[in-house]
Design a protein around this motif. Structure first.
Motif, PDB file in Angstrom:
ATOM      1  N   SER A  10       0.851  -1.302  -0.008  1.00 41.30           N
ATOM      2  CA  SER A  10       0.149   0.071  -0.054  1.00 41.30           C
ATOM      3  C   SER A  10       0.843   1.378   0.037  1.00 41.30           C
ATOM      4  CB  SER A  10      -1.028  -0.012   1.100  1.00 41.30           C
ATOM      5  OG  SER A  10      -0.170   0.031   2.228  1.00 41.30           O
ATOM      6  N   ASP A  11       0.386   2.258  -0.694  1.00 34.66           N
ATOM      7  CA  ASP A  11       1.079   3.513  -0.909  1.00 34.66           C
ATOM      8  C   ASP A  11       2.649   3.167  -1.272  1.00 34.66           C
ATOM      9  OD1 ASP A  11      -1.055   4.755   0.123  1.00 34.66           O
ATOM     10  OD2 ASP A  11      -0.239   4.826   2.364  1.00 34.66           O
ATOM     11  N   ILE A  14       4.965   6.427  -2.801  1.00 30.46           N
ATOM     12  CA  ILE A  14       5.847   7.560  -2.263  1.00 30.46           C
ATOM     13  C   ILE A  14       7.379   7.132  -2.163  1.00 30.46           C
ATOM     14  CG2 ILE A  14       5.421   6.136   0.225  1.00 30.46           C
ATOM     15  CD1 ILE A  14       5.020  10.086  -0.362  1.00 30.46           C
ATOM     16  N   TYR A  15       7.557   5.768  -2.307  1.00 32.95           N
ATOM     17  CA  TYR A  15       8.901   5.587  -2.250  1.00 32.95           C
ATOM     18  C   TYR A  15       9.796   6.369  -3.558  1.00 32.95           C
ATOM     19  CZ  TYR A  15       7.555   2.262   1.122  1.00 32.95           C
ATOM     20  OH  TYR A  15       7.166   1.813   2.384  1.00 32.95           O
TER      21      TYR A  15
END
Length: 58
Positions: A10-11, A14-15
């Protein structure tokens, strides 16, 4: 396989943003340090390989 693994996190989007921010910050800081460095010290280090001067700690 890797695509499926990353898709399950999940998400994960962003990395790359965090990585890019760290990368750009590092090089901006490095550029700032280079332009703020003491010019005499840089000149001394530049000429060191060409001279017979030996560094002695006082």
């Amino acid at each position: 396989m890797i695509k499926n693994s990353l898709a399950s996190i999940s998400d994960v989007a962003i990395y790359p943003i965090i990585s890019l921010t760290i990368f750009v910050s590092f090089f901006v800081l490095l550029g700032y340090m280079v332009f703020r460095a003491d010019k005499k010290y840089i000149k001394h280090m530049e000429e060191m390989p060409l001279t017979d001067e030996v560094y002695q700690k006082d």
